[in-house]
Design an enzyme around this catalytic site. Structure first.
Site, PDB file in Angstrom:
ATOM      1  N   ASP A 214      -3.011   2.653  -5.926  1.00 48.41           N
ATOM      2  CA  ASP A 214      -1.950   2.694  -4.917  1.00 48.41           C
ATOM      3  C   ASP A 214      -1.850   1.457  -4.029  1.00 48.41           C
ATOM      4  OD1 ASP A 214      -4.368   3.249  -3.705  1.00 48.41           O
ATOM      5  OD2 ASP A 214      -3.541   4.715  -2.314  1.00 48.41           O
ATOM      6  N   GLU A 215      -2.544   0.379  -4.361  1.00 48.08           N
ATOM      7  CA  GLU A 215      -2.389  -0.828  -3.532  1.00 48.08           C
ATOM      8  C   GLU A 215      -2.626  -2.076  -4.357  1.00 48.08           C
ATOM      9  OE1 GLU A 215      -5.304  -1.743  -0.475  1.00 48.08           O
ATOM     10  OE2 GLU A 215      -6.695  -0.286  -1.341  1.00 48.08           O
TER      11      GLU A 215
ATOM     12  N   ASP B 255       0.852  -1.194   0.000  1.00 47.37           N
ATOM     13  CA  ASP B 255       0.000   0.000   0.000  1.00 47.37           C
ATOM     14  C   ASP B 255       0.886   1.242   0.000  1.00 47.37           C
ATOM     15  OD1 ASP B 255      -2.246   1.589   0.154  1.00 47.37           O
ATOM     16  OD2 ASP B 255      -2.567   1.282   2.294  1.00 47.37           O
TER      17      ASP B 255
END
Length: 359
Positions: free
Chosen positions: A107-108, A12
């Site tokens: 973003d993860e 993350d």
């Protein structure tokens, strides 16, 4: 001897949008930064820096309230082109160690590194390698959780942020579970947590002991899943390239829209944006949906399904505009409009199937 444990990483990026802004503009470093809309309108916080979080600011908070909490807050309009570029670099780094990468957002992502190109038996070392490469190539930091399954890896990645690395080895799973509140369970938000606490479930492991019928009355069909998770059992696989279920775009307006001509222009703009995304992903859609939120916050949706599936911009725009006529938009002020497509299929596969039928 039981089956071998999987080695799952949840990675993350830390305060991703805000971190990209601070990286690209050194004057923002060390300052409370919020990425999002204008506080004068109905803008909300899309992301904020760790300096801003100290003031209680969080994503989805109205920007005006965030500014009241931190008068020195620096507000930056989002630049998704730069965020996507950074995301593409990160995802390429992840795929360099395993093809089993399941992105959840820009973003993860989850990775299954049970087998990996580094031939590294320790998932912790793989995570360290990834974090270092991300820092070197993007000048951004990421937090990682390493565990035998997705559920535990996701919790672990948030355990020590920013720039954290938490490993839950198979032998540590039970002691880790004993520390967790009931909110840590996947699928349990504030409303469900309140229901669980009402029947005496304070900690995650309390779910194991509660009467199954009582649990079912509180959370319905979620009961069996929560029981499994309370034992740290999550069989979900890391599935790369998950199929798109829907694509949508929506906007909330600083002032309510009252002119039908303006609403139609907005619907057309949103429909064109969605159609461009459908075409870029080489997909076709059967269903077009619109969303209308009136000034009193009442929200309605209208949808239309048609064969054959299409990605034609003109057709998607036309169908969205016809759906707008099935609402009260002409007679009521509107604060939000949205357009979405569903029933998505891969265009190349459909063409191939058609060619086969003609043979």
């Amino acid at each position: 001897m039981g089956p071998p444990y999987r080695k799952i990483i949840h990675l993350d990026m830390d305060a991703f949008y805000a971190s990209v802004e601070q990286r690209d503009d050194p004057s923002l470093q060390g300052k409370p930064v919020a990425v999002g809309g204008s506080p004068q309108g109905r803008g909300v916080v899309a992301a904020c820096s760790y300096e801003a979080r100290k003031f209680g600011i969080h994503s989805a908070m109205p920007m005006a309230r965030a500014l009241r909490a931190c008068p020195d807050l620096v507000i930056v309009r989002p630049d998704f082109t730069r965020y996507r570029e950074a995301s593409q670099t990160v995802m390429a780094i992840l795929r360099s160690v395993t093809p089993l990468v399941e992105p959840l957002s820009l973003d993860e992502a989850y990775l299954d590194v049970t087998e990996n190109s580094l031939n590294q038996p320790l998932a912790m070392e793989v995570a360290k390698h990834l974090k270092a490469r991300i820092r070197d190539e993007t000048r951004l930091t990421a937090s990682a959780g390493v565990a035998p399954n997705k559920f535990l890896a996701k919790i672990a990645s948030g355990w020590k942020k920013p720039d954290g690395l938490t490993v839950i080895a198979p032998g540590r799973v039970e002691s880790f579970l004993q520390q967790l509140p009931v909110e840590a369970l996947w699928g349990v938000g504030p409303v469900t947590a309140k229901k669980l606490r009402a029947v005496g479930i304070q900690r995650l492991v309390d779910v194991r002991e509660v009467d199954e019928e009582k649990l079912r009355r509180s959370v319905g069909s979620l009961a069996d899943w929560l029981k499994r998770l309370s034992h740290g059992d999550d069989p979900r696989q890391v599935t790369p390239d998950r199929p798109w279920k829907s694509i949508s775009a929506e906007d909330t307006y600083p002032e309510d829209l009252v002119d039908l001509k303006e609403m139609r222009a907005e619907i057309e703009r949103l429909a064109r944006r969605v159609a461009a995304s459908v075409a870029k992903k080489d997909l076709v859609a059967r269903t077009v949906t619109i969303k209308v939120r009136y000034a009193n916050f009442t929200t309605v949706t209208r949808s239309h399904t048609e064969e054959p599936a299409t990605r034609d911009t003109g057709i998607i725009v036309q169908r969205a505009l016809l759906l707008l006529e099935r609402t009260e938009a002409a007679r009521r002020p509107v604060r939000l409009l949205g357009v979405g497509v569903h029933g998505l299929s891969n265009a190349a596969q459909i063409h191939a199937a058609g060619d086969l039928l003609r043979l």
